[in-house]
Design a protein around this motif. Structure first.
Motif, PDB file in Angstrom:
ATOM      1  N   LEU A 131       0.937  -1.176  -0.126  1.00  0.00           N
ATOM      2  CA  LEU A 131       0.002   0.080   0.041  1.00  0.00           C
ATOM      3  C   LEU A 131       1.009   1.261  -0.131  1.00  0.00           C
ATOM      4  O   LEU A 131       0.198   2.379   0.428  1.00  0.00           O
ATOM      5  N   ASN A 132       2.305   0.940  -0.229  1.00  0.00           N
ATOM      6  CA  ASN A 132       3.194   2.239  -0.366  1.00  0.00           C
ATOM      7  C   ASN A 132       3.376   2.986   0.934  1.00  0.00           C
ATOM      8  O   ASN A 132       3.616   4.013   0.960  1.00  0.00           O
ATOM      9  N   VAL A 133       3.178   2.124   2.110  1.00  0.00           N
ATOM     10  CA  VAL A 133       3.691   2.629   3.429  1.00  0.00           C
ATOM     11  C   VAL A 133       5.058   2.098   3.938  1.00  0.00           C
ATOM     12  O   VAL A 133       5.088   0.930   3.837  1.00  0.00           O
ATOM     13  N   LYS A 134       5.758   3.039   4.075  1.00  0.00           N
ATOM     14  CA  LYS A 134       7.084   2.684   4.670  1.00  0.00           C
ATOM     15  C   LYS A 134       6.772   1.811   5.986  1.00  0.00           C
ATOM     16  O   LYS A 134       6.693   2.377   6.922  1.00  0.00           O
ATOM     17  N   MET A 135       7.345   0.522   5.981  1.00  0.00           N
ATOM     18  CA  MET A 135       7.273  -0.034   7.397  1.00  0.00           C
ATOM     19  C   MET A 135       8.597  -0.562   7.963  1.00  0.00           C
ATOM     20  O   MET A 135       8.418  -0.939   9.176  1.00  0.00           O
ATOM     21  N   GLU A 136       9.632  -0.500   7.278  1.00  0.00           N
ATOM     22  CA  GLU A 136      11.116  -0.738   7.848  1.00  0.00           C
ATOM     23  C   GLU A 136      11.215  -0.140   9.267  1.00  0.00           C
ATOM     24  O   GLU A 136      11.021   1.132   9.211  1.00  0.00           O
ATOM     25  N   GLY A 137      11.717  -0.883  10.253  1.00  0.00           N
ATOM     26  CA  GLY A 137      11.892  -0.187  11.409  1.00  0.00           C
ATOM     27  C   GLY A 137      10.493   0.120  12.277  1.00  0.00           C
ATOM     28  O   GLY A 137      10.571   0.756  13.460  1.00  0.00           O
ATOM     29  N   ILE A 138       9.423  -0.185  12.126  1.00  0.00           N
ATOM     30  CA  ILE A 138       8.108  -0.109  12.794  1.00  0.00           C
ATOM     31  C   ILE A 138       7.807  -0.930  13.442  1.00  0.00           C
ATOM     32  O   ILE A 138       7.823  -2.116  13.098  1.00  0.00           O
ATOM     33  N   GLY A 139       7.631  -0.840  14.774  1.00  0.00           N
ATOM     34  CA  GLY A 139       7.152  -1.844  15.909  1.00  0.00           C
ATOM     35  C   GLY A 139       8.533  -2.308  16.623  1.00  0.00           C
ATOM     36  O   GLY A 139       9.979  -2.017  16.304  1.00  0.00           O
ATOM     37  N   VAL A 140       8.205  -2.779  17.890  1.00  0.00           N
ATOM     38  CA  VAL A 140       9.205  -3.045  18.880  1.00  0.00           C
ATOM     39  C   VAL A 140       9.976  -4.295  18.644  1.00  0.00           C
ATOM     40  O   VAL A 140      10.911  -4.692  19.152  1.00  0.00           O
ATOM     41  N   ALA A 141       9.408  -5.183  17.595  1.00  0.00           N
ATOM     42  CA  ALA A 141      10.169  -6.504  17.333  1.00  0.00           C
ATOM     43  C   ALA A 141      10.022  -7.057  16.165  1.00  0.00           C
ATOM     44  O   ALA A 141       9.013  -7.681  15.569  1.00  0.00           O
ATOM     45  N   GLU A 142      10.984  -6.504  15.188  1.00  0.00           N
ATOM     46  CA  GLU A 142      11.350  -7.002  13.963  1.00  0.00           C
ATOM     47  C   GLU A 142      12.013  -8.190  13.992  1.00  0.00           C
ATOM     48  O   GLU A 142      12.111  -9.071  15.131  1.00  0.00           O
ATOM     49  N   ARG A 143      12.042  -8.844  12.883  1.00  0.00           N
ATOM     50  CA  ARG A 143      12.385 -10.285  12.777  1.00  0.00           C
ATOM     51  C   ARG A 143      14.016 -10.697  13.340  1.00  0.00           C
ATOM     52  O   ARG A 143      14.155 -11.315  14.347  1.00  0.00           O
ATOM     53  N   GLY A 144      14.875  -9.557  13.272  1.00  0.00           N
ATOM     54  CA  GLY A 144      16.248  -9.540  13.869  1.00  0.00           C
ATOM     55  C   GLY A 144      16.012  -9.716  15.615  1.00  0.00           C
ATOM     56  O   GLY A 144      16.881 -10.623  16.231  1.00  0.00           O
ATOM     57  N   ASP A 145      15.148  -9.103  16.079  1.00  0.00           N
ATOM     58  CA  ASP A 145      15.024  -8.975  17.635  1.00  0.00           C
ATOM     59  C   ASP A 145      14.375 -10.325  17.873  1.00  0.00           C
ATOM     60  O   ASP A 145      14.896 -10.802  19.019  1.00  0.00           O
ATOM     61  N   ARG A 146      13.671 -10.860  17.285  1.00  0.00           N
ATOM     62  CA  ARG A 146      13.159 -12.279  17.892  1.00  0.00           C
ATOM     63  C   ARG A 146      14.262 -13.088  17.561  1.00  0.00           C
ATOM     64  O   ARG A 146      14.227 -13.958  18.311  1.00  0.00           O
ATOM     65  N   LEU A 147      14.917 -13.150  16.587  1.00  0.00           N
ATOM     66  CA  LEU A 147      16.228 -13.986  16.114  1.00  0.00           C
ATOM     67  C   LEU A 147      17.118 -14.133  17.660  1.00  0.00           C
ATOM     68  O   LEU A 147      17.647 -14.866  18.183  1.00  0.00           O
ATOM     69  N   ILE A 148      17.413 -12.745  17.976  1.00  0.00           N
ATOM     70  CA  ILE A 148      18.287 -12.607  19.221  1.00  0.00           C
ATOM     71  C   ILE A 148      17.470 -13.298  20.397  1.00  0.00           C
ATOM     72  O   ILE A 148      18.236 -14.037  21.150  1.00  0.00           O
ATOM     73  N   ILE A 149      16.150 -13.062  20.694  1.00  0.00           N
ATOM     74  CA  ILE A 149      15.646 -13.913  21.925  1.00  0.00           C
ATOM     75  C   ILE A 149      15.786 -15.357  21.496  1.00  0.00           C
ATOM     76  O   ILE A 149      16.069 -16.188  22.635  1.00  0.00           O
ATOM     77  N   LEU A 150      15.501 -15.999  20.199  1.00  0.00           N
ATOM     78  CA  LEU A 150      15.448 -17.450  20.027  1.00  0.00           C
ATOM     79  C   LEU A 150      16.940 -17.702  20.176  1.00  0.00           C
ATOM     80  O   LEU A 150      17.304 -18.819  20.805  1.00  0.00           O
ATOM     81  N   PHE A 151      17.831 -17.082  19.817  1.00  0.00           N
ATOM     82  CA  PHE A 151      19.273 -17.333  20.146  1.00  0.00           C
ATOM     83  C   PHE A 151      19.610 -17.432  21.782  1.00  0.00           C
ATOM     84  O   PHE A 151      20.323 -18.339  22.270  1.00  0.00           O
ATOM     85  N   ILE A 152      19.052 -16.686  22.457  1.00  0.00           N
ATOM     86  CA  ILE A 152      19.378 -16.503  23.975  1.00  0.00           C
ATOM     87  C   ILE A 152      18.563 -17.676  24.733  1.00  0.00           C
ATOM     88  O   ILE A 152      19.250 -18.568  25.328  1.00  0.00           O
ATOM     89  N   MET A 153      17.489 -18.036  23.830  1.00  0.00           N
ATOM     90  CA  MET A 153      16.745 -19.399  24.471  1.00  0.00           C
ATOM     91  C   MET A 153      17.231 -20.372  24.164  1.00  0.00           C
ATOM     92  O   MET A 153      17.383 -21.607  24.932  1.00  0.00           O
ATOM     93  N   SER A 154      17.956 -20.509  22.991  1.00  0.00           N
ATOM     94  CA  SER A 154      18.776 -21.832  22.633  1.00  0.00           C
ATOM     95  C   SER A 154      19.994 -22.098  23.375  1.00  0.00           C
ATOM     96  O   SER A 154      20.404 -23.226  23.837  1.00  0.00           O
ATOM     97  N   ILE A 155      20.765 -20.956  24.009  1.00  0.00           N
ATOM     98  CA  ILE A 155      21.580 -21.238  24.931  1.00  0.00           C
ATOM     99  C   ILE A 155      21.121 -21.397  26.412  1.00  0.00           C
ATOM    100  O   ILE A 155      21.355 -22.567  26.928  1.00  0.00           O
ATOM    101  N   LEU A 156      19.971 -21.053  26.637  1.00  0.00           N
ATOM    102  CA  LEU A 156      19.232 -21.451  27.987  1.00  0.00           C
ATOM    103  C   LEU A 156      18.972 -22.890  27.982  1.00  0.00           C
ATOM    104  O   LEU A 156      18.597 -23.512  29.052  1.00  0.00           O
ATOM    105  N   LEU A 157      18.332 -23.331  26.715  1.00  0.00           N
ATOM    106  CA  LEU A 157      18.144 -24.791  26.586  1.00  0.00           C
ATOM    107  C   LEU A 157      19.136 -25.803  27.051  1.00  0.00           C
ATOM    108  O   LEU A 157      18.651 -26.898  27.671  1.00  0.00           O
ATOM    109  N   LEU A 158      20.388 -25.471  27.010  1.00  0.00           N
ATOM    110  CA  LEU A 158      21.534 -26.118  27.448  1.00  0.00           C
ATOM    111  C   LEU A 158      21.590 -26.407  29.223  1.00  0.00           C
ATOM    112  O   LEU A 158      22.049 -27.281  29.628  1.00  0.00           O
ATOM    113  N   PHE A 159      20.772 -25.483  29.791  1.00  0.00           N
ATOM    114  CA  PHE A 159      20.937 -25.510  31.264  1.00  0.00           C
ATOM    115  C   PHE A 159      19.531 -25.900  31.592  1.00  0.00           C
ATOM    116  O   PHE A 159      19.395 -25.734  32.783  1.00  0.00           O
TER     117      PHE A 159
END
Length: 193
Positions: A131-159
Motif C-alpha cells: 500500500l506504499n507505506v514505509k514499514m521498515e523499523g516500525i514496531g518493537v520486535a522485527e525479525r532480527g529482534d525475535r532471532l536474538i531472543i531465540l538465540f538466547i533461548m537456545s543457550i538457556l536450553l542447555l541449562f
C-alpha cells in the motif's frame, strides 16, 4: 532494537563483506538458500539431542539473512525475485526455528502463538508496503529482534531452564502482537492522509 544495527551493517557490509563475497562468486540467492538450509538443521539437531549446536545454527542463519542483502547491494543485483525469495525463505526459516524450540521442550501452545504473531508481523509489513507505506523499523520486535531472543533461548536450553524459556517465548508473542498493532496504526495513519 536492531534497526540501528541493521542500518550500520547495511552501510558497512556492502562495501566490505558484500564485495568480498561477490568477488568470490557467491550470489545473494545462494546465501539466502544457505540460511534456509541452516534453519532446516535446527529441528534435526534437536531431534538428535545435539542442543549445543542450536545456538550456532540460529546465529549463522541470522547472519545469512544480513549477508544476502549485503551481497545483492554490493553486486548491484537487487531484484524483485531476490526480495521475494528472501521474504519467503525467512518465513520458512521462522517456522523451522520455532518448531525446533517446541521440540526442545518450550511450551508448544505459547510457541504456536509466538509463531503466529511473528508471521502476522511479516505479513503486516508486506501488506503495508504493498500500500506504499514505509514499514521498515516500525514496531518493537522485527525479525532480527525475535532471532536474538531465540538465540538466547537456545543457550538457556542447555541449562534446562524451561520456565525461563517459556517466559521468553511469551515475550516474543507479546512483542510481536504489539508490533502488529504498531504497524496497523502506522498504515491507518498513512492512508488517512
Amino acid at each position: 532494537m536492531l534497526g540501528r544495527l541493521r542500518r550500520l551493517v547495511n552501510e558497512v557490509a556492502p562495501s566490505t563483506i558484500g564485495r568480498a563475497l561477490h568477488r568470490a562468486g557467491v550470489t545473494p540467492n545462494e546465501i539466502t538458500y544457505a540460511g534456509l538450509a541452516l534453519s532446516a538443521l535446527a529441528p534435526l539437531v534437536v531431534w538428535l539431542r545435539a542442543l549445543y549446536l542450536l545456538p550456532v545454527i540460529i546465529l549463522l542463519a541470522g547472519l545469512m539473512d544480513v549477508l544476502d542483502g549485503a551481497v545483492a547491494r554490493a553486486a548491484n543485483r537487487t531484484t524483485p525475485f531476490g526480495s521475494y525469495l528472501d521474504s519467503v525463505t525467512d518465513r520458512v526459516s521462522d517456522v523451522l526455528l520455532f518448531l525446533a524450540m517446541a521440540m526442545a521442550g518450550v511450551n508448544q501452545y505459547i510457541t504456536m502463538v509466538a509463531l503466529a504473531f511473528s508471521l502476522i508481523v511479516s505479513y503486516s509489513r508486506a501488506k503495508g508496503e504493498l500500500l506504499n507505506v514505509k514499514m521498515e523499523g516500525i514496531g518493537v520486535a522485527e525479525r532480527g529482534d525475535r532471532l536474538i531472543i531465540l538465540f538466547i533461548m537456545s543457550i538457556l536450553l542447555l541449562f534446562r531452564l524451561r520456565l525461563v524459556n517459556d517466559a521468553l517465548m511469551a515475550l516474543i508473542a507479546t512483542l510481536a502482537a504489539v508490533t502488529v498493532v504498531q504497524r496497523s496504526l502506522r498504515v491507518s495513519r498513512a492512508l488517512a492522509k
